[in-house]
Design a protein around this motif. Structure first.
Motif: not given
Length: 336
Positions: A1-29
């Motif tokens: 079985m391949p490695k699992p995945k973790l998927v974040f789904v954001h709320g309201i807001g305009g365009p953002r940089d997904p890579r920066e957001e991913l780093v920020e959410w992972k840092r918070a977690l």
């Protein structure tokens, strides 16, 4: 079985940089994992050793392509404006029930200007009435401060995107509605061959819930944080499919809500959502941060209560993956 995945789904807001957001959410977690005494797994998370992490970004889909557009209130049609009025009316009802707002005359006057179903009173369009109501809400100090609203545009920015999503219109050249395009962004991040932990925040919890309804891959854990799914007036009756039930692919659903989060309604998912075929339904988990603004995604992710089940589920899935693939090097188990 391949490695699992973790998927974040954001709320309201305009365009953002997904890579920066991913780093920020992972840092918070990771901060939440540290608080949960799972520090040994932090490096496995941040380096994608434990799981492949994705940030399902859809904020750009609310923008109509014009430079001045932010995908907000200026883009609402009459029906969408009426939906926002209903959401605003229910929010004010929730606020009026808070002990701190008992007897607030300014709040009472604003509520009196809204009809019970959120439709504008008297003559005039829903859009004009909506702007007037948003302006009036900003003048209610307790409500405006706790929701961090300083202008009518702030008020409408909170509710306009949920309204446009729930309107289920705005078809593109392929005859695909806005909400379908948004859910497609989430589904693109999923892999039916891998176990996936999905974390949905605010409007993202609605999007994740609906996207998973049509998904067949394994989801050992769905986490919703700051979710408005149970908002009775406009969100709940517009959810798809009806009646709302836990997606069949979900093994466990944890619904975290902060008692100080002004976006979360008093009605709870555990009392409303039907179980799936295996009897899975949302488990409500409340905490009280006593924060002035408790709705932020990273605020939730930084809580030990939220991080611990996410980390342990990913760790267990990672170990199971290594057990079925001798060539894979497992990440350390949570708490090891």
């Amino acid at each position: 079985m391949p490695k699992p995945k973790l998927v974040f789904v954001h709320g309201i807001g305009g365009p953002r940089d997904p890579r920066e957001e991913l780093v920020e959410w992972k840092r918070a977690l990771a901060g939440g994992a540290r608080a949960a005494k799972l520090a040994s797994d932090i490096s496995a998370l941040t380096t994608d050793w434990m799981a492949d992490c994705s940030f399902a970004h859809y904020g750009d889909l609310f923008v109509d392509g014009e430079p001045q557009s932010a995908g907000g209130a200026d883009d609402l049609d009459e029906e969408e404006a009426a939906i926002v009025l209903g959401l605003l009316a229910e929010f004010l009802e929730e606020e009026a029930a808070r002990p701190a707002n008992q007897g607030d005359r300014a709040l009472g006057r604003v509520r009196a200007q809204l009809s019970p179903d959120g439709q504008p009173q008297g003559a005039g369009g829903a859009g004009r009435h909506l702007w007037a109501m948003a302006t009036a809400v900003v003048a209610v100090p307790g409500v405006a401060q706790v929701a961090r609203w300083s202008s009518a545009r702030d008020v409408l920015g909170t509710w306009s995107q949920p309204a446009r999503y729930l309107r289920r219109k705005n078809k593109d050249a392929q005859d695909t509605t806005l909400d379908e395009r948004i859910r497609a962004r989430v589904l693109e991040c999923l892999d039916p061959a891998r176990p996936t932990v999905v974390v949905g925040h605010s409007l993202g919890s609605v999007v994740a819930f609906e996207a998973l309804a049509s998904y067949n891959g394994p989801v050992p854990l769905l986490v919703t944080i700051g979710s408005p799914i149970a908002t009775s007036g406009l969100v709940w009756p517009r959810l798809k499919p009806q009646p709302p039930a836990t997606p069949d692919c979900v093994d466990r659903w944890l619904d975290f809500w902060d008692g100080d989060d002004v976006v979360v309604p008093r009605r709870k998912l555990a009392d409303l959502v039907r179980p799936n075929e295996r009897g899975v339904r949302p488990t409500p988990l409340r905490f009280d941060s006593r924060m002035w603004w408790a709705h932020g995604a990273t605020t939730y992710l930084g809580r030990a209560e939220v991080a611990e089940p996410v980390m342990r589920t990913l760790s267990a899935a990672s170990v199971a993956s290594a057990d079925t693939d001798p060539s894979a090097e497992p990440a350390p188990s949570a708490g090891s």
